[in-house]
Design a protein around this motif. Structure first.
Motif, PDB file in Angstrom:
ATOM      1  N   LEU A 233       0.803  -1.228   0.000  1.00  0.00           N
ATOM      2  CA  LEU A 233       0.000   0.000   0.000  1.00  0.00           C
ATOM      3  C   LEU A 233       0.838   1.282   0.000  1.00  0.00           C
ATOM      4  CD1 LEU A 233      -2.870  -0.957   2.483  1.00  0.00           C
ATOM      5  CD2 LEU A 233      -2.787  -1.199  -0.006  1.00  0.00           C
ATOM      6  N   LEU A 234       0.346   2.251  -0.777  1.00  0.00           N
ATOM      7  CA  LEU A 234       0.945   3.585  -0.791  1.00  0.00           C
ATOM      8  C   LEU A 234      -0.119   4.593  -0.379  1.00  0.00           C
ATOM      9  CD1 LEU A 234       2.877   3.554  -4.195  1.00  0.00           C
ATOM     10  CD2 LEU A 234       3.871   3.437  -1.913  1.00  0.00           C
ATOM     11  N   LYS A 235       0.322   5.598   0.415  1.00  0.00           N
ATOM     12  CA  LYS A 235      -0.601   6.695   0.736  1.00  0.00           C
ATOM     13  C   LYS A 235      -0.228   7.850  -0.199  1.00  0.00           C
ATOM     14  CE  LYS A 235      -1.710   9.862   4.461  1.00  0.00           C
ATOM     15  NZ  LYS A 235      -1.265  10.339   5.754  1.00  0.00           N
ATOM     16  N   LEU A 236      -1.207   8.331  -0.950  1.00  0.00           N
ATOM     17  CA  LEU A 236      -0.923   9.357  -1.958  1.00  0.00           C
ATOM     18  C   LEU A 236      -1.710  10.616  -1.662  1.00  0.00           C
ATOM     19  CD1 LEU A 236      -1.471   7.145  -5.154  1.00  0.00           C
ATOM     20  CD2 LEU A 236       0.671   7.494  -3.923  1.00  0.00           C
ATOM     21  N   GLU A 237      -1.143  11.741  -2.059  1.00  0.00           N
ATOM     22  CA  GLU A 237      -1.941  12.957  -2.072  1.00  0.00           C
ATOM     23  C   GLU A 237      -2.068  13.351  -3.540  1.00  0.00           C
ATOM     24  OE1 GLU A 237      -1.200  15.576   1.213  1.00  0.00           O
ATOM     25  OE2 GLU A 237      -1.630  17.279  -0.105  1.00  0.00           O
ATOM     26  N   VAL A 238      -3.301  13.536  -3.969  1.00  0.00           N
ATOM     27  CA  VAL A 238      -3.527  13.769  -5.393  1.00  0.00           C
ATOM     28  C   VAL A 238      -4.273  15.082  -5.585  1.00  0.00           C
ATOM     29  CG1 VAL A 238      -4.524  12.802  -7.515  1.00  0.00           C
ATOM     30  CG2 VAL A 238      -3.677  11.257  -5.753  1.00  0.00           C
ATOM     31  N   ASP A 239      -3.702  15.919  -6.461  1.00  0.00           N
ATOM     32  CA  ASP A 239      -4.350  17.188  -6.781  1.00  0.00           C
ATOM     33  C   ASP A 239      -5.351  16.931  -7.912  1.00  0.00           C
ATOM     34  OD1 ASP A 239      -5.083  19.639  -7.641  1.00  0.00           O
ATOM     35  OD2 ASP A 239      -3.052  20.417  -7.952  1.00  0.00           O
ATOM     36  N   ILE A 240      -6.663  17.126  -7.625  1.00  0.00           N
ATOM     37  CA  ILE A 240      -7.649  16.849  -8.675  1.00  0.00           C
ATOM     38  C   ILE A 240      -8.207  18.154  -9.270  1.00  0.00           C
ATOM     39  CG2 ILE A 240      -8.311  14.529  -7.895  1.00  0.00           C
ATOM     40  CD1 ILE A 240     -10.860  15.914  -6.684  1.00  0.00           C
ATOM     41  N   GLY A 241      -7.420  19.182  -9.201  1.00  0.00           N
ATOM     42  CA  GLY A 241      -7.796  20.461  -9.829  1.00  0.00           C
ATOM     43  C   GLY A 241      -8.492  21.375  -8.855  1.00  0.00           C
ATOM     44  N   THR A 242      -9.579  20.881  -8.255  1.00  0.00           N
ATOM     45  CA  THR A 242     -10.361  21.720  -7.351  1.00  0.00           C
ATOM     46  C   THR A 242      -9.902  21.572  -5.907  1.00  0.00           C
ATOM     47  OG1 THR A 242     -11.879  19.888  -7.334  1.00  0.00           O
ATOM     48  CG2 THR A 242     -12.479  21.779  -8.721  1.00  0.00           C
ATOM     49  N   GLU A 243      -9.262  20.459  -5.605  1.00  0.00           N
ATOM     50  CA  GLU A 243      -8.838  20.194  -4.217  1.00  0.00           C
ATOM     51  C   GLU A 243      -7.777  19.099  -4.197  1.00  0.00           C
ATOM     52  OE1 GLU A 243     -11.842  17.759  -1.984  1.00  0.00           O
ATOM     53  OE2 GLU A 243     -13.003  18.026  -3.833  1.00  0.00           O
ATOM     54  N   LYS A 244      -7.226  18.855  -3.024  1.00  0.00           N
ATOM     55  CA  LYS A 244      -6.244  17.781  -2.862  1.00  0.00           C
ATOM     56  C   LYS A 244      -6.908  16.645  -2.085  1.00  0.00           C
ATOM     57  CE  LYS A 244      -2.230  20.752  -3.052  1.00  0.00           C
ATOM     58  NZ  LYS A 244      -2.909  22.053  -3.142  1.00  0.00           N
ATOM     59  N   ARG A 245      -6.677  15.447  -2.535  1.00  0.00           N
ATOM     60  CA  ARG A 245      -7.329  14.293  -1.900  1.00  0.00           C
ATOM     61  C   ARG A 245      -6.277  13.296  -1.411  1.00  0.00           C
ATOM     62  NH1 ARG A 245     -12.549  12.661  -4.051  1.00  0.00           N
ATOM     63  NH2 ARG A 245     -13.790  14.556  -4.220  1.00  0.00           N
ATOM     64  N   THR A 246      -6.616  12.600  -0.308  1.00  0.00           N
ATOM     65  CA  THR A 246      -5.749  11.514   0.167  1.00  0.00           C
ATOM     66  C   THR A 246      -6.315  10.200  -0.367  1.00  0.00           C
ATOM     67  OG1 THR A 246      -5.301  12.732   2.155  1.00  0.00           O
ATOM     68  CG2 THR A 246      -4.874  10.367   2.254  1.00  0.00           C
ATOM     69  N   MET A 247      -5.443   9.357  -0.878  1.00  0.00           N
ATOM     70  CA  MET A 247      -5.925   8.060  -1.389  1.00  0.00           C
ATOM     71  C   MET A 247      -4.941   6.972  -1.015  1.00  0.00           C
ATOM     72  SD  MET A 247      -7.065   9.189  -5.158  1.00  0.00           S
ATOM     73  CE  MET A 247      -7.838  10.791  -5.238  1.00  0.00           C
ATOM     74  N   VAL A 248      -5.477   5.762  -0.816  1.00  0.00           N
ATOM     75  CA  VAL A 248      -4.590   4.623  -0.554  1.00  0.00           C
ATOM     76  C   VAL A 248      -4.650   3.715  -1.784  1.00  0.00           C
ATOM     77  CG1 VAL A 248      -4.161   2.624   0.939  1.00  0.00           C
ATOM     78  CG2 VAL A 248      -4.992   4.774   1.923  1.00  0.00           C
ATOM     79  N   ALA A 249      -3.475   3.403  -2.342  1.00  0.00           N
ATOM     80  CA  ALA A 249      -3.457   2.591  -3.572  1.00  0.00           C
ATOM     81  C   ALA A 249      -2.541   1.385  -3.384  1.00  0.00           C
ATOM     82  CB  ALA A 249      -2.963   3.444  -4.741  1.00  0.00           C
ATOM     83  N   GLY A 250      -2.978   0.222  -3.854  1.00  0.00           N
ATOM     84  CA  GLY A 250      -2.184  -1.019  -3.712  1.00  0.00           C
ATOM     85  C   GLY A 250      -1.225  -1.177  -4.869  1.00  0.00           C
ATOM     86  N   MET A 251      -0.139  -0.383  -4.881  1.00  0.00           N
ATOM     87  CA  MET A 251       0.766  -0.483  -6.024  1.00  0.00           C
ATOM     88  C   MET A 251       2.234  -0.351  -5.636  1.00  0.00           C
ATOM     89  SD  MET A 251      -0.529   2.949  -8.051  1.00  0.00           S
ATOM     90  CE  MET A 251      -2.051   2.175  -8.577  1.00  0.00           C
TER      91      MET A 251
END
Ligand code: MSP
Length: 644
Positions: free
Chosen positions: A567-585
């Motif tokens: 698992l990786l914890k990511l912060e992703v900028d989706i244009g309008t805001e920043k989101r936290t996501m967990v991805a299995g990669m």
């Protein structure tokens, strides 16, 4: 022959995992067993043919849960597919054993208890790796992957760590007795190469075997310690005893045990050639005569199997051709010990050339000539020595050879010999040109003799082919006007002269119509196809699709989730805001690989808590062998752009 003096022939197939969709590979083992059983019945032996399904274990438990069913409901539904296929393939089994049947469960519990009381089963703790797909404990020397897990060497899937209290079987104590047994019975495992493999494996030393689980509920409970369920392989192998009546029909059990031949694929050789005789020795049962390990049917050079998604469904072939061409092809194409590649092209080529041309034409033209020149009455009008005893003599030789080859389980060789004879009869007709003799009234006796010879040869051929092509053989037999059934004649009674001249031949239809590859492939393409995981395609409407909010995002931070491999914890900028996501990669990408990468995100997916982190969206990725790979754009796209 008096009932008691008949030789006994007890043949088994492996019991198939009930979860699997039956494919050409499963059909192969069962067809071999059927051909042997039919041949032995014709030879006057007392035959018992057992097949069935393996219905316990973690894999079945998991599949039932995924379908929201109780395991028994699930297996009751699945078993039908095997029974239907065996019916369509004309499999003449005497009993179908299911490991969920009480007669089986009780027998296994009884043997387990016997071994426990004797001290061959003892309690301990197992710590190691287990492959659910193969229901197999991995050997200790299987290496640990860098990522910290082990891969099953047989199926290539990720194994799980198991650490639990269990009962062990003292397999190590049977190394010496097994080696002594192999030395005294060098044909216990066939072919010879597989005997060598088993002996050398055994010589390397045998470890005690864990034979119960406490974390798997779907299994036979140990009778005085029901927290433990019996390991599927210990459970399944005993079907060969319970299936003929051990502990519930002792008369039948006593008559048929030990088995004459256990037919298996080479993938399950060790279970049958090491574990099984060891269990039997421990419990004091006589050992089977032969374990025959056949080769695999491959598709595109790899073993056909559900997990690889390359299985060929026999139902399309059955729908177009019926059972016999498939039975013929599988048994003719390869000797039992070797692997073979299955292709529709190869199948059609053989069926068109051997069945439609060689055999089909021979039958068709012979019977048509008898119909038109003699009104269907077969008469040997000229039975003096007229110099052409060739077919009769060759048939006697063929009969002897076929008998030996069938008894040696060399089915492809028996078929080769029968085809040499078929071609001899075709040549006999071509050389004698009965269609020309028919124009000359003075040659009528000669014509009668030639057609009688050909018809007698066809009768013999149909008999010898019966174990492999039962339906067509019975039809040919019937076309010839035979009144008693083919199976009423014992092999020892089979003679060229037995052709019944008193009866007229019957109306006949071509048995093996030619099918072109083009037409067949068209038919195949018209079949409803399932994707590689055999899941049915479920369509969604456009409106449903529109509900998904897919956006381009940019990874701006990435770090590993503590205590996990993937698992990786990511912060992703989706244009309008920043989101936290967990991805299995994490097994494919390091955090540094991802920073600055443009990704596609479902932004309106309901947040989920993963390892205590709220994941607010999901990245789209391609999944290849359980690893996730991110898609990429061919130009720079701003974050927040909608994806359609
Ligand atoms: N349930 C166990 C057997 C227990 S017997 C006490 C099992 N089942 S299985 O369904 O996975 O496979 C059973 C058999 O199917 C194999 O041993 C083999 O005989 C046959 N085959 C499966 N795939 C095959 C091919 N691709 N080719 C030929 N036969 C193969 O193992």
């Amino acid at each position: 022959m008096a009932e008691s003096s008949k030789p006994i022939f007890y043949v088994t197939t492996p019991i198939y995992y009930v979860n699997d969709v039956p494919h050409i590979g499963h059909a192969y083992t069962t067809i071999i067993a059927d051909a042997l059983a039919r041949f032995k019945r014709l030879s006057g032996e007392d035959v018992f043919f057992l097949t069935g399904t393996d219905e316990h274990g973690q894999k079945v438990e998991k599949a039932a849960t995924e379908r929201g069913l109780k395991p028994l409901e699930h297996v009751d539904q699945m078993v039908v597919r095997f029974k239907d296929l065996w019916k369509a393939l004309n499999i003449s089994y005497d009993f179908f054993i299911r490991t969920t049947q009480p007669i089986h469960e009780k027998g296994v519990q009884k043997i387990f208890k016997k071994l426990k009381d004797k001290g061959d089963i003892y309690k301990g703790t197992y710590k190691g790796w287990y492959c659910v797909s193969d229901e197999n404990f991995l050997a200790e020397d299987v290496p640990l992957e860098e990522e910290g897990y082990k891969i099953c060497p047989d199926c290539g899937k990720k194994a799980n760590v198991v650490s639990e209290e269990c009962y062990f079987f003292k397999l190590s104590a049977y190394q010496k007795p097994l080696l002594e047994f192999y030395a005294k019975n060098p044909t216990f495992v066939r072919p010879q190469s597989r005997m060598n493999e088993v002996t050398s494996f055994c010589r390397q030393g045998l470890k005690d075997l864990s034979i119960t689980r406490t974390t798997v509920k779907w299994g036979i409970p140990v009778s005085d310690d029901p927290e433990h369920t019996i390991y599927v392989w210990f459970d399944a192998l005993h079907n060969y005893l319970t299936g003929i009546g051990y502990d519930w029909n002792m008369e039948r059990y006593k008559k048929f045990w030990p088995a004459t031949i256990h037919l298996i694929g080479k993938d399950i050789l060790r279970f049958h050639a090491i574990f099984w005789p060891a269990f039997l020795m421990a419990a004091g049962f006589p050992l089977p005569q032969t374990v025959y390990g056949h080769g695999w049917w491959l598709k595109d050079e790899t073993k056909m199997s559900k997990s690889k998604g390359n299985v060929l469904d026999p139902n399309l072939i059955l729908k177009t051709f019926g059972a016999d061409p498939l039975r013929y092809f599988l048994l003719r194409e390869i000797p039992i010990g070797l692997d073979g590649n299955f292709s529709h092209e190869g199948f059609l080529h053989r069926v068109n050339s051997d069945l439609a041309n060689d055999l089909g034409n021979l039958i068709h033209r012979t019977l048509t000539m008898i119909q038109s020149y003699f009104k269907g009455k077969i008469e040997e009008m000229d039975n003096e020595e007229s110099g052409d005893r060739e077919l009769r003599l060759a048939f006697e030789g063929l009969k002897e050879k076929a008998f030996v080859l069938y008894n040696e389980y060399a089915l492809n060789k028996a078929l080769e010999e029968i085809w040499v004879y078929i071609n001899l009869v075709n040549k006999y007709l071509a050389d004698n040109e009965p269609w020309k003799l028919a124009r000359d009234k003075t040659k009528r006796k000669r014509l009668g003799r030639i057609l009688y010879q050909a018809a007698a040869a066809i009768r013999g051929i149909s008999y010898l082919l019966f174990p492999i092509m039962p339906e067509s053989s019975e039809k040919i037999w019937g076309f010839l006007g035979e009144e008693k059934g083919l199976t009423e004649e014992f092999f020892s009674e089979l003679k060229f002269e037995n052709l019944n001249q008193e009866h007229k031949i019957k109306e006949h239809k071509p048995l093996f119509p030619r099918v072109s590859l083009k037409d067949f492939l068209k038919e195949e393409a018209a079949q409803p196809h399932q994707d590689k995981r055999e899941e049915k395609m479920e369509y969604i409407s456009f409106d449903e699709f529109k509900k998904m909010d897919l956006r381009v995002g940019e990874v701006i931070k990435a770090e590993k989730v503590e205590g996990t491999d993937k698992l990786l914890k990511l912060e992703v900028d989706i244009g309008t805001e920043k989101r936290t996501m967990v991805a299995g990669m994490a097994d494919v990408y390091s955090p540094e690989d991802l920073i600055g990468k443009k990704v596609i995100v479902i932004v309106n997916l309901k947040p989920a808590l993963i390892r205590g982190i709220e994941s607010q969206g999901m990245l789209l990725a391609a999944e290849v062998e359980e690893k996730a790979f991110l898609p990429s754009f061919d130009r720079d796209i701003p974050s927040g752009t909608k994806v359609r």
